[in-house]
Design an enzyme around this catalytic site. Structure first.
Site, PDB file in Angstrom:
ATOM      1  N   ASN A 194       0.836   7.931  -9.103  1.00  0.00           N
ATOM      2  CA  ASN A 194       2.084   8.221  -9.825  1.00  0.00           C
ATOM      3  C   ASN A 194       2.156   7.456 -11.147  1.00  0.00           C
ATOM      4  O   ASN A 194       3.222   6.959 -11.526  1.00  0.00           O
ATOM      5  CB  ASN A 194       3.296   7.873  -8.952  1.00  0.00           C
ATOM      6  CG  ASN A 194       3.347   8.706  -7.688  1.00  0.00           C
ATOM      7  OD1 ASN A 194       3.827   9.821  -7.689  1.00  0.00           O
ATOM      8  ND2 ASN A 194       2.805   8.162  -6.602  1.00  0.00           N
ATOM      9  N   ASP A 220       0.826  -1.215   0.000  1.00  0.00           N
ATOM     10  CA  ASP A 220       0.000   0.000   0.000  1.00  0.00           C
ATOM     11  C   ASP A 220       0.865   1.272   0.000  1.00  0.00           C
ATOM     12  O   ASP A 220       2.100   1.205  -0.007  1.00  0.00           O
ATOM     13  CB  ASP A 220      -0.905  -0.068   1.243  1.00  0.00           C
ATOM     14  CG  ASP A 220      -2.283   0.509   1.006  1.00  0.00           C
ATOM     15  OD1 ASP A 220      -2.435   1.341   0.108  1.00  0.00           O
ATOM     16  OD2 ASP A 220      -3.207   0.116   1.751  1.00  0.00           O
ATOM     17  N   ASP A 231      -9.993   3.787  -3.536  1.00  0.00           N
ATOM     18  CA  ASP A 231     -10.701   2.577  -3.102  1.00  0.00           C
ATOM     19  C   ASP A 231     -12.118   2.476  -3.660  1.00  0.00           C
ATOM     20  O   ASP A 231     -12.843   3.460  -3.754  1.00  0.00           O
ATOM     21  CB  ASP A 231     -10.778   2.548  -1.568  1.00  0.00           C
ATOM     22  CG  ASP A 231      -9.430   2.229  -0.951  1.00  0.00           C
ATOM     23  OD1 ASP A 231      -8.436   2.151  -1.688  1.00  0.00           O
ATOM     24  OD2 ASP A 231      -9.389   2.059   0.283  1.00  0.00           O
ATOM     25  N   GLU A 285      -0.802   1.822  -5.066  1.00  0.00           N
ATOM     26  CA  GLU A 285      -0.589   3.260  -4.814  1.00  0.00           C
ATOM     27  C   GLU A 285      -1.643   4.119  -5.499  1.00  0.00           C
ATOM     28  O   GLU A 285      -1.453   5.314  -5.672  1.00  0.00           O
ATOM     29  CB  GLU A 285       0.858   3.686  -5.064  1.00  0.00           C
ATOM     30  CG  GLU A 285       1.397   3.616  -6.452  1.00  0.00           C
ATOM     31  CD  GLU A 285       0.893   4.729  -7.335  1.00  0.00           C
ATOM     32  OE1 GLU A 285      -0.030   4.445  -8.114  1.00  0.00           O
ATOM     33  OE2 GLU A 285       1.409   5.849  -7.276  1.00  0.00           O
ATOM     34  N   TRP A 286      -2.764   3.481  -5.828  1.00  0.00           N
ATOM     35  CA  TRP A 286      -4.016   4.145  -6.230  1.00  0.00           C
ATOM     36  C   TRP A 286      -3.929   4.932  -7.544  1.00  0.00           C
ATOM     37  O   TRP A 286      -4.765   5.804  -7.808  1.00  0.00           O
ATOM     38  CB  TRP A 286      -4.522   5.067  -5.112  1.00  0.00           C
ATOM     39  CG  TRP A 286      -4.354   4.504  -3.741  1.00  0.00           C
ATOM     40  CD1 TRP A 286      -4.764   3.277  -3.325  1.00  0.00           C
ATOM     41  CD2 TRP A 286      -3.710   5.120  -2.609  1.00  0.00           C
ATOM     42  NE1 TRP A 286      -4.425   3.083  -2.004  1.00  0.00           N
ATOM     43  CE2 TRP A 286      -3.780   4.212  -1.537  1.00  0.00           C
ATOM     44  CE3 TRP A 286      -3.107   6.361  -2.385  1.00  0.00           C
ATOM     45  CZ2 TRP A 286      -3.264   4.480  -0.279  1.00  0.00           C
ATOM     46  CZ3 TRP A 286      -2.582   6.640  -1.132  1.00  0.00           C
ATOM     47  CH2 TRP A 286      -2.664   5.707  -0.098  1.00  0.00           C
ATOM     48  N   GLY A 287      -2.879   4.678  -8.314  1.00  0.00           N
ATOM     49  CA  GLY A 287      -2.755   5.399  -9.582  1.00  0.00           C
ATOM     50  C   GLY A 287      -2.199   6.798  -9.437  1.00  0.00           C
ATOM     51  O   GLY A 287      -2.180   7.575 -10.397  1.00  0.00           O
TER      52      GLY A 287
HETATM   53  C1  GLA Z   1      -5.930   1.359   1.408  1.00  0.00           C
HETATM   54  C2  GLA Z   1      -6.080   0.359   0.252  1.00  0.00           C
HETATM   55  C3  GLA Z   1      -7.227  -0.588   0.576  1.00  0.00           C
HETATM   56  C4  GLA Z   1      -6.964  -1.309   1.876  1.00  0.00           C
HETATM   57  C5  GLA Z   1      -6.733  -0.298   2.992  1.00  0.00           C
HETATM   58  C6  GLA Z   1      -6.261  -0.968   4.272  1.00  0.00           C
HETATM   59  O1  GLA Z   1      -7.023   2.193   1.497  1.00  0.00           O
HETATM   60  O2  GLA Z   1      -6.306   1.025  -0.955  1.00  0.00           O
HETATM   61  O3  GLA Z   1      -7.420  -1.509  -0.488  1.00  0.00           O
HETATM   62  O4  GLA Z   1      -5.827  -2.125   1.707  1.00  0.00           O
HETATM   63  O5  GLA Z   1      -5.755   0.663   2.629  1.00  0.00           O
HETATM   64  O6  GLA Z   1      -6.018  -0.062   5.291  1.00  0.00           O
END
Ligand code: GLA
Length: 401
Positions: free
Chosen positions: A186, A149, A204, A182-184
């Site tokens: 970078n 993460d 998320d 890393e959610w996109g």
């Molecule tokens: C981030 C991630 C989620 C999950 C939570 C856990 O938000 O994107 O998928 O792993 O952390 O805390």
């Protein structure tokens, strides 16, 4: 002099072999499994993971192709005096190795979670500064998958941080699928291929069709928002390196139609299929969705080409995905609140996918059409496809010669 030269030559020769890399030949199709976060969040323990493992084994999920049991955040306890991480002894009294052994004994694979920052998103010890130690620990426990993460990473460079963990995993020696989370932020699709096997493309997910849950500094996104968010990155996906639009919310509260639409789109996008529901308490319809092998086959197609939205009219979108042997998957998605009629003339839709260099031309080739949710053959492309699609539902077909 000659000896120095020979040594130098040997280093040059063998350097590429010693050079750290990601483990190759893993995730040649999008990974399939289960992860604790979407349904259980912080509320996890070894009893739960064991019962999910049993359910994966006996419910048909394993036979449908789901492999990885991934423990997400909140399993961690503290580091010992040498800096090695241990699980929370209350939640995991038998330790992680015993749990991984149990998962392996069922013919499944084991995944664990950490974070590149100082602390995980849930506030537990994360891997910054402990990458090599953690990789050794995961490897000794028998991990086959690591989700990594991006919380609490101030001052860190994403490419550097993820590459450090990649190298640590490689040095530890146990092949591990590396999931970059890393959610996109970078553009991981631009550099992720050499670092990991899948990368999150967005923030998320949450179990709603088209909403945004705004938490102030961050948002969670409904499935349509996520499907819309990254339109131009399909060229970065392929065997061993996938765009990850986040884990599945099937069975977590949306309507059956919405769950079906969500699952279909994820398969059209060649997304990792990481279920996120309670596998030990699935309704019949949830099972029918998650275990529809014909729909899963679209996701797992070995050509490995991510599908895309080809057209959109009156709230009905047409998604297409080229498949092996010149087959195609076509998914008609009704985003509106009303039932919609589809009237699709194959002969007038010659579809060329510039990425895979494939063309669907039904004027030259006749295809048989199979409805993948009803599991019935419904004619050929010589006739227009007419159908009614319920609100927030799909008609998903496979064309074969
Ligand atoms: C981030 C991630 C989620 C999950 C939570 C856990 O938000 O994107 O998928 O792993 O952390 O805390």
């Amino acid at each position: 002099m000659k000896k120095i030269f020979l040594n130098f030559f040997a280093v040059l020769l063998f350097c590429p072999l010693l050079h750290a890399q990601k483990f190759d030949k893993l995730a040649l199709t999008p990974p399939m499994g289960w992860n604790s976060w979407n349904k259980f969040g912080r509320d996890i323990n070894e009893g739960l993971i064991r019962s999910i493992t049993d359910a994966m084994d006996t419910s048909g999920m394993k036979d449908a192709g789901y492999q990885y049991i991934v423990i997400d955040d909140c399993w961690q306890g503290t580091r010992d005096s040498l800096g090695f991480i241990h699980p929370d002894p209350q939640k995991f009294p038998s330790g992680i190795k015993a749990l991984a052994d149990y998962i392996h004994s069922k013919g499944l694979k084991f995944g664990i979670y950490s974070c590149a920052g100082i602390q995980t998103c849930g506030g537990f010890p994360a891997s910054r500064g402990h990458e090599y130690q953690d990789a050794i620990m995961y490897s000794q426990w028998g991990a086959d998958y690591l989700k990594y993460d991006w919380c609490n990473t101030d001052g860190l460079n994403a490419v550097g941080a993820y590459t450090t963990m990649r190298d640590a995993l490689y040095a530890a020696g146990r092949p591990i699928v590396f999931s970059l989370c890393e959610w996109g932020n970078n553009d991981p699709w631009k550099w992720g291929k050499d670092v990991g096997h899948l990368w999150r493309t967005t923030g998320d997910i949450t179990a709603c069709f088209d909403c945004e849950l705004n938490h102030g500094t961050w948002s969670q996104w409904g499935v349509m928002k996520i499907a819309e968010m990254r339109k131009d990155i399909r060229q970065y996906a392929g065997p061993g390196h996938w765009n990850d639009p986040d884990m599945l919310e099937v069975g977590n509260g949306m309507s059956v139609n919405e769950d079906r639409a969500h699952f279909s789109l994820w398969c059209m996008m060649a997304a990792p299929l990481i279920s996120g529901n309670d596998l030990s308490a699935m309704s019949t319809t949830t099972k029918e969705i998650l275990m529809n092998k014909e729909v899963i086959a679209v996701d797992q197609d070995s050509l490995g080409v991510q599908g895309y939205k080809y057209d959109s009219k009156d709230s009905v979108e047409v998604w297409v995905k080229p498949l092996m042997r010149d087959d195609w998957a076509i998914c008609f998605l009704n985003r509106s609140l009303q039932k919609q009629k589809v009237d699709f003339d194959w002969s007038k839709n010659i579809i060329t996918d510039e990425l895979s260099k494939r063309t669907l031309n039904t004027n030259e080739t006749k295809y048989n059409i199979r409805n993948l949710w009803v599991k019935k053959n419904i004619g050929t492309t010589k006739k227009k496809l007419t159908a009614k699609i319920a609100s927030h539902d799909v008609l998903m077909v496979r064309l074969s010669k």
